[in-house]
Design an enzyme around this catalytic site. Structure first.
Site, PDB file in Angstrom:
ATOM      1  N   CYS A   1     -16.323   1.102   0.653  1.00 45.32           N
ATOM      2  CA  CYS A   1     -15.176   0.458   0.973  1.00 45.32           C
ATOM      3  C   CYS A   1     -14.702   0.794   2.330  1.00 45.32           C
ATOM      4  CB  CYS A   1     -14.052   0.857  -0.171  1.00 45.32           C
ATOM      5  SG  CYS A   1     -13.339   2.572   0.024  1.00 45.32           S
TER       6      CYS A   1
ATOM      7  N   ASP B   1     -17.262   6.912  -1.526  1.00 41.80           N
ATOM      8  CA  ASP B   1     -15.935   6.729  -0.857  1.00 41.80           C
ATOM      9  C   ASP B   1     -15.807   8.141  -0.179  1.00 41.80           C
ATOM     10  OD1 ASP B   1     -13.484   5.843  -0.086  1.00 41.80           O
ATOM     11  OD2 ASP B   1     -12.420   5.998  -1.862  1.00 41.80           O
TER      12      ASP B   1
ATOM     13  N   ARG C   1     -13.396  -8.871   1.777  1.00 47.28           N
ATOM     14  CA  ARG C   1     -11.958  -8.611   1.251  1.00 47.28           C
ATOM     15  C   ARG C   1     -11.018 -10.041   1.775  1.00 47.28           C
ATOM     16  NH1 ARG C   1      -9.607  -3.398   1.298  1.00 47.28           N
ATOM     17  NH2 ARG C   1      -7.811  -4.742   0.801  1.00 47.28           N
TER      18      ARG C   1
ATOM     19  N   GLN D   1     -10.189  -4.008  -3.460  1.00 46.89           N
ATOM     20  CA  GLN D   1     -11.290  -3.637  -3.192  1.00 46.89           C
ATOM     21  C   GLN D   1     -12.517  -3.992  -4.148  1.00 46.89           C
ATOM     22  OE1 GLN D   1     -11.858  -2.208   0.096  1.00 46.89           O
ATOM     23  NE2 GLN D   1     -14.023  -2.917  -0.497  1.00 46.89           N
TER      24      GLN D   1
ATOM     25  N   ARG E   1       0.899  -1.106   0.020  1.00 46.99           N
ATOM     26  CA  ARG E   1       0.073   0.039   0.007  1.00 46.99           C
ATOM     27  C   ARG E   1       1.063   1.130  -0.093  1.00 46.99           C
ATOM     28  NH1 ARG E   1      -5.471   1.462   3.479  1.00 46.99           N
ATOM     29  NH2 ARG E   1      -5.909   0.049   1.806  1.00 46.99           N
TER      30      ARG E   1
ATOM     31  N   HIS F   1      -7.275   0.657  -6.500  1.00 45.46           N
ATOM     32  CA  HIS F   1      -7.573  -0.325  -5.382  1.00 45.46           C
ATOM     33  C   HIS F   1      -8.058  -1.415  -5.706  1.00 45.46           C
ATOM     34  CE1 HIS F   1      -7.781  -1.385  -1.294  1.00 45.46           C
ATOM     35  NE2 HIS F   1      -8.601  -0.598  -0.672  1.00 45.46           N
TER      36      HIS F   1
HETATM   37  N1  NVA Z   1      -9.907   6.280  -1.767  1.00 50.25           N
HETATM   38  C1  NVA Z   1      -9.667   6.071  -0.027  1.00 50.25           C
HETATM   39  C2  NVA Z   1      -9.999   4.673   0.141  1.00 50.25           C
HETATM   40  C3  NVA Z   1      -9.509   4.211   1.480  1.00 50.25           C
HETATM   41  C4  NVA Z   1      -9.763   2.530   1.513  1.00 50.25           C
HETATM   42  C5  NVA Z   1      -8.248   6.317  -0.003  1.00 50.25           C
HETATM   43  O1  NVA Z   1      -7.495   6.364  -0.771  1.00 50.25           O
HETATM   44  O2  NVA Z   1      -7.925   7.025   0.948  1.00 50.25           O
HETATM   45  N1   CP Z   2     -11.219  -0.419   2.383  1.00 51.60           N
HETATM   46  C1   CP Z   2      -9.863  -0.601   3.007  1.00 51.60           C
HETATM   47  O1   CP Z   2      -8.908  -0.498   1.967  1.00 51.60           O
HETATM   48  O2   CP Z   2      -9.753  -0.110   4.418  1.00 51.60           O
HETATM   49  P1   CP Z   2      -8.445  -0.013   5.110  1.00 51.60           P
HETATM   50  O3   CP Z   2      -7.838   1.429   4.656  1.00 51.60           O
HETATM   51  O4   CP Z   2      -8.989   0.014   6.511  1.00 51.60           O
HETATM   52  O5   CP Z   2      -7.261  -1.191   4.708  1.00 51.60           O
END
Ligand code: NVA
Ligand code: CP
Length: 311
Positions: free
Chosen positions: A267, A227, A295, A141, A111, A138
Site C-alpha cells: 500500500c 505492509d 486509489r 486501499q 483518517r 483501510h
Molecule cells: N498499516 C499502515 C498503512 C499505511 C498506509 C499504517 O496504518 O500506518
Molecule cells: N497507502 C496509503 O494510505 O498511503 P498514505 O498514508 O500516504 O495516504
C-alpha cells in the site's frame, strides 16, 4: 427551490463489509470508466458543487492527494482539516463535530486512530463518511488493490493472496474482502502480531489459512502483499517490531515459490530492506505504482456511488 438537506440516511464506507459483492462489481466497472476518462483528458464532473471534507489525524500522501485531486476532477471542491488546526484537537466532542461539518459538506473522509471514533462520527453525520484508514481498517486501499488485481489478471474470485507481516489494518481488511468476494488469504504474521478475530468479524474458515512460515504462505499464491512493520500510532514498539519481523521480508525467494505470474503489492509507504527487498518492490512482478494511482480512480467511483447511487 432545492433544499440542501439530505432526507435518506446516508450510506457510509467504514469497513469493507459496508458494500455487497454486487456493489463492488459495479464500483470496479465505474472505476474503469472513470479512469479511462481521466487518461483521455475527458471531463467527467458528476459532483459539480459537491464538497468533500477530509479530516486527517495521521499523516498521509496518497490518501490526501487521491481524494483531493479526485474530487476536483469530478467538479467538486475539498476542505482539508487536521487535528492541530481545528477544534478536533481541542476536545470538541466528535458528535458535535460530525453534526456541524456534515451540515456544510456533502461527504466526509476521515483518517484517525480508533475505529470507534469514525463509527461515532458517522452515527451523527447527515452525509456519507468514508474511512481513510483507522487502526483497524483501510477499506479504500483494498478497494484499489482489488481493482488493480482485476486490471492485471481479471477476477480475484478463487485466487490466493499471501499476506506476509503485521496483523494490522490492511490484514484485517484483506480478510473481510476475501470472505465477501470469494478468494483466499494465506496469512503469516510473527508470533504476538496476529490479527484479532474480534476486529475482523465473523467470516468463513475456508477463506483464511494461517502459516508460521512466511515462505509457506507464499507457496502457489496469485498475489503476495505486505505492509510496514510498524504502523502509524505504534512507533513506540518500533525496536521490538524490527526484531520480531526480521524473517517477514518479502524477497525474491518468497516470490519464487508463488505462482510464476504472481503480482506483488504494497500500500506504501515502503521500507526497502525491511518488509520488502528492493529487488521485489522495484522488480517486474511489482504493481505498486498502478496500485497507488488506482486509489484515485477507485475512490472517485466510491464517491460517485455514495453521493449519486448506482449510475
Ligand atoms: N498499516 C499502515 C498503512 C499505511 C498506509 C499504517 O496504518 O500506518
Ligand atoms: N497507502 C496509503 O494510505 O498511503 P498514505 O498514508 O500516504 O495516504
Amino acid at each position: 427551490m432545492i433544499i440542501h438537506a439530505p432526507t435518506l440516511p446516508p450510506r457510509h464506507y467504514l469497513q469493507f463489509t459496508d458494500l455487497s459483492a454486487e456493489e463492488y462489481a459495479q464500483l470496479f466497472k465505474r472505476a474503469s470508466f472513470i479512469k479511462a476518462k481521466f487518461k483521455a483528458y475527458e471531463k467527467y464532473q458528476p459532483l459539480t458543487d459537491r464538497t468533500l471534507a477530509m479530516i486527517f489525524e495521521k499523516a498521509s500522501t496518497r490518501t490526501r492527494v487521491s481524494f483531493e485531486a479526485g474530487m476536483y476532477q469530478m467538479g467538486g471542491s475539498v476542505v482539508h482539516l487536521t487535528t492541530g488546526d481545528s477544534q478536533l484537537g481541542r476536545a470538541e466532542p466528535i458528535e458535535d463535530s460530525a453534526r456541524v461539518i456534515s451540515r456544510m459538506v456533502d461527504v466526509v473522509m476521515i483518517r484517525t486512530y480508533g475505529q470507534d471514533k469514525i463509527e461515532k462520527f458517522a452515527e451523527h453525520s447527515r452525509v456519507p463518511v468514508i474511512n481513510g484508514l483507522t487502526n483497524e481498517f483501510h477499506p479504500c486501499q483494498i478497494l484499489a488493490d482489488i481493482f488493480t488485481y482485476i486490471e492485471h489478471r481479471g477476477s480475484i474470485q478463487g485466487k490466493t493472496v499471501a499476506w506476509v507481516g503485521d496483523g494490522n489494518n490492511m490484514a484485517n481488511t484483506w480478510l473481510q474482502a476475501a470472505d465477501l468476494l470469494g478468494f483466499k488469504v494465506n496469512l503469516s504474521t510473527p508470533s504476538g502480531y496476529e490479527v484479532d478475530p474480534t476486529v475482523v468479524g465473523v467470516r468463513s474458515a475456508a477463506s483464511t489459512q494461517f502459516f508460521k512460515d512466511p515462505m509457506q504462505a507464499c507457496e502457489g499464491a496469485d498475489l503476495v502483499t505486505t505492509d510496514v512493520w510498524t504502523s502509524m500510532g505504534y512507533e513506540a514498539e518500533n525496536e521490538a517490531r524490527k526484531k520480531a519481523f526480521a524473517d517477514w521480508c518479502v524477497d525474491e525467494d518468497m516470490m519464487k515459490v508463488a505462482k510464476p505470474d504472481a503480482l506483488f503489492m504494497h500500500c506504501l509507504p515502503a521500507h526497502r530492506g525491511e518488509e520488502v527487498s528492493a529487488e521485489v518492490i522495484d522488480g517486474p512482478q511489482s504493481v505498486v505504482w498502478d496500485e497507488a494511482e488506482n486509489r484515485m480512480h477507485a475512490q472517485k467511483a466510491l464517491m460517485e456511488f455514495l453521493l449519486l447511487g448506482k449510475v
